[in-house]
Design a protein around this motif. Structure first.
Motif, mmCIF file in Angstrom:
data_model
loop_
_atom_site.group_PDB
_atom_site.id
_atom_site.type_symbol
_atom_site.label_atom_id
_atom_site.label_comp_id
_atom_site.label_asym_id
_atom_site.label_seq_id
_atom_site.Cartn_x
_atom_site.Cartn_y
_atom_site.Cartn_z
ATOM 1 N N VAL A 46 -1.887 -2.370 -0.225
ATOM 2 C CA VAL A 46 -2.787 -2.282 -1.367
ATOM 3 C C VAL A 46 -3.224 -3.702 -1.731
ATOM 4 O O VAL A 46 -2.377 -4.563 -1.978
ATOM 5 C CB VAL A 46 -2.108 -1.608 -2.576
ATOM 6 C CG1 VAL A 46 -3.100 -1.448 -3.729
ATOM 7 C CG2 VAL A 46 -1.530 -0.256 -2.182
ATOM 8 N N GLY A 47 -4.532 -3.949 -1.728
ATOM 9 C CA GLY A 47 -5.036 -5.302 -1.967
ATOM 10 C C GLY A 47 -5.964 -5.375 -3.162
ATOM 11 O O GLY A 47 -6.844 -4.530 -3.332
ATOM 12 N N LEU A 99 -1.346 1.704 -6.265
ATOM 13 C CA LEU A 99 0.035 1.954 -5.872
ATOM 14 C C LEU A 99 0.418 3.420 -6.078
ATOM 15 O O LEU A 99 1.068 4.030 -5.218
ATOM 16 C CB LEU A 99 0.968 1.041 -6.667
ATOM 17 C CG LEU A 99 0.922 -0.444 -6.282
ATOM 18 C CD1 LEU A 99 1.630 -1.295 -7.334
ATOM 19 C CD2 LEU A 99 1.527 -0.685 -4.904
ATOM 20 N N VAL A 100 0.022 3.992 -7.210
ATOM 21 C CA VAL A 100 0.356 5.397 -7.459
ATOM 22 C C VAL A 100 -0.394 6.308 -6.487
ATOM 23 O O VAL A 100 0.163 7.284 -5.964
ATOM 24 C CB VAL A 100 0.057 5.782 -8.913
ATOM 25 C CG1 VAL A 100 0.400 7.255 -9.165
ATOM 26 C CG2 VAL A 100 0.855 4.909 -9.880
ATOM 27 N N ILE A 127 6.531 3.180 2.300
ATOM 28 C CA ILE A 127 6.736 1.802 1.859
ATOM 29 C C ILE A 127 5.424 1.302 1.268
ATOM 30 O O ILE A 127 4.346 1.571 1.824
ATOM 31 C CB ILE A 127 7.159 0.888 3.036
ATOM 32 C CG1 ILE A 127 8.491 1.342 3.619
ATOM 33 C CG2 ILE A 127 7.258 -0.572 2.585
ATOM 34 C CD1 ILE A 127 8.892 0.583 4.878
ATOM 35 N N LEU A 128 5.508 0.564 0.172
ATOM 36 C CA LEU A 128 4.331 -0.012 -0.478
ATOM 37 C C LEU A 128 4.389 -1.533 -0.392
ATOM 38 O O LEU A 128 5.431 -2.138 -0.695
ATOM 39 C CB LEU A 128 4.274 0.396 -1.951
ATOM 40 C CG LEU A 128 4.349 1.890 -2.290
ATOM 41 C CD1 LEU A 128 4.431 2.072 -3.799
ATOM 42 C CD2 LEU A 128 3.142 2.614 -1.725
ATOM 43 N N PHE A 168 5.031 1.197 -11.357
ATOM 44 C CA PHE A 168 4.123 2.163 -10.728
ATOM 45 C C PHE A 168 4.520 2.520 -9.294
ATOM 46 O O PHE A 168 3.795 3.252 -8.634
ATOM 47 C CB PHE A 168 2.695 1.609 -10.759
ATOM 48 C CG PHE A 168 2.154 1.447 -12.150
ATOM 49 C CD1 PHE A 168 1.466 2.485 -12.767
ATOM 50 C CD2 PHE A 168 2.373 0.279 -12.868
ATOM 51 C CE1 PHE A 168 0.977 2.338 -14.062
ATOM 52 C CE2 PHE A 168 1.899 0.130 -14.159
ATOM 53 C CZ PHE A 168 1.201 1.166 -14.765
ATOM 54 N N VAL A 169 5.643 2.009 -8.821
ATOM 55 C CA VAL A 169 6.012 2.254 -7.417
ATOM 56 C C VAL A 169 7.022 3.378 -7.255
ATOM 57 O O VAL A 169 7.324 3.782 -6.123
ATOM 58 C CB VAL A 169 6.536 0.966 -6.745
ATOM 59 C CG1 VAL A 169 5.523 -0.147 -6.854
ATOM 60 C CG2 VAL A 169 7.872 0.527 -7.322
ATOM 61 N N GLY A 170 7.546 3.897 -8.360
ATOM 62 C CA GLY A 170 8.524 4.973 -8.247
ATOM 63 C C GLY A 170 9.791 4.501 -7.557
ATOM 64 O O GLY A 170 10.258 3.378 -7.776
#
Length: 501
Positions: free
Chosen positions: A264-265, A359-360, A369-370, A452-454
């Motif tokens: 995510v950018g 992210l969500v 993986i984020l 926000f990444v859980g």
């Protein structure tokens, strides 16, 4: 009429690995520093470099030293590789490219091709780093009415032994894909914001992705974003007449192994700071505030070109943070994708607002993986300077893989702490979270994103310092550096061989 910009992507010099030099190519002799008296010439050539000439020019062999050979000599340039450390090979290639470009500017009839006869003990990795410097050291982005000056067009790394040549050629070819990613990330970030609005950035990335088989692209407009509740992205982009976009790239090879990785950018195509407006000094650099998004785009293209058997989703929320009657305000409460709410305290902290949506959404797309990348905080630049990226992570293995990936491609990272004593400060009295909690700025920004990444493994790459440069070093030139693109490619590639032992 739109402002003309250079044709993207920027063309880089070709570097190949033949058995013999081409006719007319400028002959390059390598030299290294020595523990003895004076520099040591290495590899073939250099027979005409007499001790008297070496003394007269003060040759040292240090990394990046480039001197023209003696007048009338068969040697065009003498290039130092220092002690021969990996970074010295890259520095040498970059310095040589710049020297050849300068020579061509003075004499357009000089050779635009070069031949380096590699010493017999040159490894494939060393040759690839030399090639990286040759490709990227002369990178240039200019919008001008002048005709482009002649530049280094190609270089040959000459290796006579076939087995060594094949190994080195394979490494140089792979390196080329990463070098192209770095250059394309630079191109995107350097493009001026009167051209580069959210639609342009998404469209340009989608066009590049469309040339690669198997790489799927979706560009979501403001209506789709509103229908799906991307409140952070819509809030940040609401002050501009040029509405936001969400770029979604998907690489799902049939032989995929390992985890599904989401990149995510941050894609802020210009950042005025909004109502919390920035000072004028330095604001012109905010055309590069989408450097994290550029790195994600370029890395994903490279991952697909390399056909890495890992599933990757790339999301770049693109917006222009502007000032107008429709701009979001300090004190607003914004509902993000997924329903979580944020109390806005500073409209200049816009990057985390758009990343939260991304992210969500990546979680909903099934990511395991984020990893996010962003020019997020000035505090990170103060902490680590302008050549090291900040690495935050809630997972030690992800952090280790990213740091190792960066080290392998010449990008330095320093792991920063997620200090729990500040975590409670993220909570808001009137919303779920507040956007700018008190405390150390880079750390509290990362703690906000963590909300926000859980439960997923996650890393946040803050590249506010190394994403842009004001001077030349190694293969970097003033302007956008393309930092993080190569790291992200090698990070994804680290899963190809399976789990670590």
């Amino acid at each position: 009429m739109s402002t003309p910009v250079p044709t993207l992507p920027t063309t880089l010099p070709d570097v190949d690995v033949p058995a013999r030099a081409r006719a007319g190519a400028a002959s390059i002799v390598l030299t290294r520093t020595s523990d003895g008296a004076g520099p040591a010439l290495i590899g073939p050539g250099g027979d005409d470099l007499t001790p008297d000439w070496v003394d007269a020019v003060g040759l040292t062999g240090k990394a990046g030293e480039v001197l023209p050979g003696p007048l009338g000599s068969a040697t065009a340039w003498v290039v130092g590789i220092g002690a021969g450390k990996p970074e010295h090979w890259r520095t040498a290639g970059a310095a040589l490219a710049r020297a050849i470009d300068a020579g061509l500017a003075a004499d357009p009839e000089a050779s635009a091709t070069a031949a380096v006869h590699l010493p017999d003990d040159t490894t494939a990795d060393e040759a690839a780093l030399l090639a990286r410097g040759l490709r990227l050291g002369g990178y240039r982005y200019r919008v001008t009415e002048e005709e482009p000056e002649p530049r280094l067009r190609s270089a040959a790394l000459v290796v006579s032994d076939k087995d060594r040549r094949d190994r080195i050629a394979a490494a140089v070819r792979r390196s080329s894909t990463l070098d192209l990613a770095t250059a394309f990330a630079r191109d995107l970030a350097n493009t001026p914001s009167n051209v580069k609005d959210p639609a342009w950035l998404a469209r340009t990335a989608a066009k590049a992705a469309g040339r690669i088989a198997g790489l799927d692209t979706h560009v979501r407009d403001e209506r789709w974003l509103a229908d799906h509740g991307f409140g952070g992205l819509l809030a940040v982009g609401g002050g501009s007449s040029r509405p936001p976009r969400l770029l979604h790239l998907s690489w799902s090879p049939p032989d995929a192994e390992g985890p599904h990785i989401a990149l995510v950018g941050k894609g802020i195509t210009f950042d005025t700071g909004g109502i919390s407006i920035k000072p004028n000094e330095g604001m012109h650099l905010m055309r590069t505030d989408m450097a994290g998004g550029a790195a994600v785009i370029a890395a994903t293209l490279a991952i697909a070109r390399l056909a890495l058997p890992v599933r990757v989703t790339a999301l770049v929320p693109c917006a222009e943070n502007h000032v107008s009657g429709s701009a979001y305000r300090p004190g607003d409460i914004v509902r993000h994708y997924g329903g979580r709410t944020t109390e806005v305290l500073n409209t200049d902290a816009e990057g985390r607002m758009v990343l939260a949506d991304g992210l969500v959404y990546a979680r909903d797309l099934g990511a395991d993986i984020l990893v996010d990348a962003a020019t997020l905080t000035g505090a990170m630049k103060v902490s680590l300077g302008v050549r090291i990226g900040g690495l935050f992570a809630n997972d030690d293995e992800v952090a280790s893989r990213l740091a190792d990936a960066g080290a392998s491609v010449g990008e330095s990272w320093w792991r920063m702490p997620l200090l729990d004593q500040y975590a409670a400060e993220v909570a808001s009295d009137i919303a779920d979270v507040r956007q700018c909690p008190p405390g150390p700025g880079a750390i509290t920004a990362a703690l906000f994103l963590r909300e926000f990444v859980g439960d997923l493994p996650w890393a946040h790459l803050d590249i506010a310092g190394p994403a842009r440069a004001d001077r030349t070093y190694d293969d970097v030139v003033p302007g956008a550096s393309g930092f993080a693109a190569r790291t992200l490619v090698e990070y994804v590639a680290s899963y190809v061989a399976g789990p670590r032992s």
